[in-house]
Design a protein around this motif. Structure first.
Motif, mmCIF file in Angstrom:
data_model
loop_
_atom_site.group_PDB
_atom_site.id
_atom_site.type_symbol
_atom_site.label_atom_id
_atom_site.label_comp_id
_atom_site.label_asym_id
_atom_site.label_seq_id
_atom_site.Cartn_x
_atom_site.Cartn_y
_atom_site.Cartn_z
ATOM 1 N N UNK A 139 -1.743 -1.505 30.370
ATOM 2 C CA UNK A 139 -1.980 -1.318 28.799
ATOM 3 C C UNK A 139 -4.209 -1.997 28.997
ATOM 4 N N UNK A 140 -4.218 -2.890 29.072
ATOM 5 C CA UNK A 140 -5.492 -3.460 29.560
ATOM 6 C C UNK A 140 -6.422 -2.768 31.071
ATOM 7 N N UNK A 141 -5.296 -1.827 31.589
ATOM 8 C CA UNK A 141 -6.016 -0.849 32.719
ATOM 9 C C UNK A 141 -6.917 0.349 31.854
ATOM 10 N N UNK A 142 -5.951 1.078 30.891
ATOM 11 C CA UNK A 142 -6.812 1.827 29.969
ATOM 12 C C UNK A 142 -8.304 1.335 29.224
ATOM 13 N N UNK A 143 -7.744 0.234 28.701
ATOM 14 C CA UNK A 143 -9.309 -0.260 28.419
ATOM 15 C C UNK A 143 -10.435 -0.513 29.342
ATOM 16 N N UNK A 144 -9.897 -1.324 30.523
ATOM 17 C CA UNK A 144 -10.974 -1.344 30.968
ATOM 18 C C UNK A 144 -11.603 -0.345 32.534
ATOM 19 N N UNK A 145 -10.733 0.925 32.175
ATOM 20 C CA UNK A 145 -11.040 2.315 32.355
ATOM 21 C C UNK A 145 -12.204 3.542 31.433
ATOM 22 N N UNK A 146 -11.215 2.795 30.219
ATOM 23 C CA UNK A 146 -12.624 3.709 29.098
ATOM 24 C C UNK A 146 -13.463 2.359 29.543
ATOM 25 N N UNK A 147 -13.838 1.221 29.748
ATOM 26 C CA UNK A 147 -15.318 0.508 29.486
ATOM 27 C C UNK A 147 -16.113 0.977 30.810
ATOM 28 N N UNK A 148 -14.901 1.533 31.439
ATOM 29 C CA UNK A 148 -15.883 1.788 32.665
ATOM 30 C C UNK A 148 -16.299 2.937 32.675
ATOM 31 N N UNK B 142 -17.337 4.587 29.476
ATOM 32 C CA UNK B 142 -18.164 3.893 28.990
ATOM 33 C C UNK B 142 -20.171 3.690 29.361
ATOM 34 N N UNK B 143 -19.427 2.624 31.047
ATOM 35 C CA UNK B 143 -20.842 2.604 31.505
ATOM 36 C C UNK B 143 -21.137 3.339 32.297
ATOM 37 N N UNK B 144 -20.432 4.119 32.931
ATOM 38 C CA UNK B 144 -21.032 4.842 33.350
ATOM 39 C C UNK B 144 -21.229 6.743 32.908
ATOM 40 N N UNK B 145 -21.485 6.322 31.584
ATOM 41 C CA UNK B 145 -21.917 6.945 31.229
ATOM 42 C C UNK B 145 -23.023 6.873 30.037
ATOM 43 N N UNK B 146 -23.338 5.770 30.093
ATOM 44 C CA UNK B 146 -24.475 5.081 29.242
ATOM 45 C C UNK B 146 -24.122 5.047 28.454
ATOM 46 N N UNK C 14 -10.741 10.627 40.170
ATOM 47 C CA UNK C 14 -11.787 10.440 40.095
ATOM 48 C C UNK C 14 -11.011 8.633 40.539
ATOM 49 N N UNK C 15 -12.706 8.404 40.707
ATOM 50 C CA UNK C 15 -13.029 7.135 41.212
ATOM 51 C C UNK C 15 -12.282 7.000 42.545
ATOM 52 N N UNK C 16 -12.030 6.022 42.652
ATOM 53 C CA UNK C 16 -11.620 5.814 44.101
ATOM 54 C C UNK C 16 -10.193 5.436 44.134
ATOM 55 N N UNK C 17 -10.059 5.541 45.279
ATOM 56 C CA UNK C 17 -8.287 5.056 45.591
ATOM 57 C C UNK C 17 -7.961 4.110 46.751
ATOM 58 N N UNK D 205 -18.716 8.373 35.244
ATOM 59 C CA UNK D 205 -20.542 8.465 35.094
ATOM 60 C C UNK D 205 -20.598 8.083 36.986
ATOM 61 N N UNK D 206 -22.154 7.832 36.806
ATOM 62 C CA UNK D 206 -22.111 6.973 37.809
ATOM 63 C C UNK D 206 -22.013 5.562 38.439
ATOM 64 N N UNK D 207 -21.134 5.306 37.660
ATOM 65 C CA UNK D 207 -20.219 3.989 37.931
ATOM 66 C C UNK D 207 -18.864 4.134 39.283
ATOM 67 N N UNK D 208 -18.689 6.055 39.752
ATOM 68 C CA UNK D 208 -17.609 6.376 39.852
ATOM 69 C C UNK D 208 -17.524 6.428 41.425
ATOM 70 N N UNK D 209 -18.353 5.895 41.713
ATOM 71 C CA UNK D 209 -18.804 4.986 43.586
ATOM 72 C C UNK D 209 -17.807 3.407 43.204
#
Length: 310
Positions: free
Chosen positions: A159-168, A170-174, A198-201, A240-244
């Protein structure tokens, strides 16, 4: 940046003194003696930060049943077996808080379902997730606004990963108080909204997707089993901009992040998808997620590498 501002301030001071001397020599004005000190425009003064501002802030978000709304964010005690402690503990032991400030999100971290016993109060998944997101973002905004030079790491499990991913997202889309330039990275472990590509595995490839994506077409069925657990689907805009620097870690056959995408299998495995399985609880020990290590050890080593590069 601070050195440049300081040099600029010194140049302005010298220029002002020089003008004063020239005026005194021409008899236009006395050389300042008992006069008030020269005030400089605020935009050229070196910025100041509180002494406690860290070089890096790590915001950790535990999974379901691994936190509590009244927990201590600097010394969490709600669940001593919380998976995220296997990541934050080594970082707190290695770094002083004025260099790396580890802040564990205190939130209810619950997931109500139809098996909940009568009379037992449990928060719904939607409400719990919203609470965790709000509290983590409040901390991020406070530190981002107060400590202009601080960089950030966000990490979460389940559940915390869903939240962390949502924050990432938000940050990546400013859409967050933290700008993309200030995020060192996000580690998202067992994410219910994980998308392939989406993102890096950093680990082994998995064929499925997050349960919230797989089950979105069956949201009505899910609501009957877990009232208040909306299957939100994929994140618009990805990272967004933090996909890397957004790392999605998922164990093969962990039904939370590696759910099947065909409807027939979804219906047959609905119970497993909603209640997770054994793989979901083994990220600290499972060697089959990232070759040669575990998810927690990989995250600690990655965090150390980006912190040391600061």
């Amino acid at each position: 940046m601070r050195k440049s501002l300081l040099v600029g301030a010194v140049i302005v001071i010298i220029a002002v003194i020089g003008v004063g001397i020239a005026q005194w020599q021409r008899g236009q004005a006395p050389l300042p003696g008992g006069e008030p000190p020269i005030s400089l425009p605020s935009e050229i003064l070196p910025p100041s930060e509180p002494d406690w501002c860290p070089a890096v802030e790590v915001v950790s978000i535990p999974g379901t049943w691994e936190s509590a709304a009244n927990d201590d964010p600097f010394n969490p005690q709600a669940n001593p077996l919380s998976f995220m402690l296997s990541i934050t503990g080594p970082l707190q032991q290695q770094y002083p808080i004025d260099r790396v400030r580890v802040w564990t999100t205190p939130y209810t971290a619950q997931f109500r379902n139809i098996q909940t016993k009568a009379g037992r109060a449990e928060m719904t998944y939607d409400d719990s997730r919203a609470e965790g997101l709000a509290r983590a973002n409040a901390e991020l905004k406070y530190v981002a606004d107060t400590c202009k030079s601080t960089k950030f790491i966000v990490a979460g499990f389940s559940q915390g990963a869903v939240i962390a991913g949502d924050i990432a997202n938000q940050i990546g889309t400013r859409q967050n108080a933290v700008t993309p330039e200030r995020l060192l990275g996000a580690v998202i472990i067992a994410d219910g909204r994980r998308e392939t590509g989406v993102g890096i595995n950093p680990g082994v490839a998995v064929a499925g997707v997050g349960a919230e994506i797989a089950l979105q077409p069956l949201n009505g069925v899910v609501q009957a089993v877990t009232p208040g657990a909306t299957m939100t689907g994929a994140r618009p805009g990805g990272f967004g901009e933090v996909a890397d620097r957004a790392y999605e870690i998922c164990a093969p056959n962990d039904s939370v992040c590696d759910a099947p995408q065909d409807v027939g299998t979804l219906v047959a495995r609905a119970g497993d998808l909603l209640l997770a399985n054994g793989n979901h609880a083994q990220y600290a020990t499972n060697p089959g997620v990232i070759e040669g290590t575990t998810a927690s050890d990989w995250t600690v080593q990655w965090a150390r590498s980006v912190i040391e590069a600061r």
